[in-house]
Write an enzyme that holds these catalytic residues in place. Structure first.
Site, PDB file in Angstrom:
ATOM      1  N   ALA A   1      44.697  41.587  39.071  1.00 25.25           N
ATOM      2  CA  ALA A   1      45.499  41.530  40.299  1.00 25.25           C
ATOM      3  C   ALA A   1      44.842  42.498  41.271  1.00 25.25           C
ATOM      4  CB  ALA A   1      46.939  41.923  40.017  1.00 25.25           C
TER       5      ALA A   1
ATOM      6  N   GLY B   1      45.391  43.539  44.174  1.00 25.46           N
ATOM      7  CA  GLY B   1      46.205  44.471  44.942  1.00 25.46           C
ATOM      8  C   GLY B   1      46.902  45.509  44.097  1.00 25.46           C
ATOM      9  N   CYS B   2      46.657  45.501  42.833  1.00 26.75           N
ATOM     10  CA  CYS B   2      47.303  46.424  41.907  1.00 26.75           C
ATOM     11  C   CYS B   2      46.661  47.802  42.008  1.00 26.75           C
ATOM     12  CB  CYS B   2      47.171  45.879  40.485  1.00 26.75           C
ATOM     13  SG  CYS B   2      47.856  46.960  39.221  1.00 26.75           S
ATOM     14  N   GLY B   3      47.448  48.820  41.807  1.00 25.00           N
ATOM     15  CA  GLY B   3      46.929  50.183  41.837  1.00 25.00           C
ATOM     16  C   GLY B   3      46.008  50.519  40.689  1.00 25.00           C
ATOM     17  N   PHE B   4      45.863  49.609  39.741  1.00 24.15           N
ATOM     18  CA  PHE B   4      45.020  49.871  38.576  1.00 24.15           C
ATOM     19  C   PHE B   4      43.655  49.191  38.681  1.00 24.15           C
ATOM     20  CE2 PHE B   4      49.423  50.190  37.029  1.00 24.15           C
ATOM     21  CZ  PHE B   4      49.400  51.512  36.605  1.00 24.15           C
TER      22      PHE B   4
END
Length: 74
Positions: free
Chosen positions: A31, A33-36
């Site tokens: 993903a 846009g995920c912070g990870f």
């Protein structure tokens, strides 16, 4: 068996997993846009280091978790 499965690319093409027989397959659900997303750098390094030895990485984006992959293939 994993080789019985097929995937559809964002451009509508079918990819048969059987074409990867004899190789090591790493399937990654991402993903963007995920912070990870720092995982992309080590995944790219893995690919560069081991692709010639038979590693294939399949990146399968997912927008099902909080709309974290809203982009297009373009």
């Amino acid at each position: 068996m994993i080789y019985d499965y097929e995937l559809t690319t964002g451009k509508g093409q079918t990819v048969k997993l059987s074409q990867y027989k004899g190789k090591v397959i790493l399937i990654v659900n991402t993903a963007t846009g995920c912070g990870f997303t720092p995982q992309y750098a080590p995944i790219e390094k893995l690919y560069k280091d081991y692709h010639e030895k038979g590693l294939e990485i399949l990146d399968i984006p997912c927008n099902q978790f909080g709309g974290q992959a809203p982009g297009t293939d373009d």
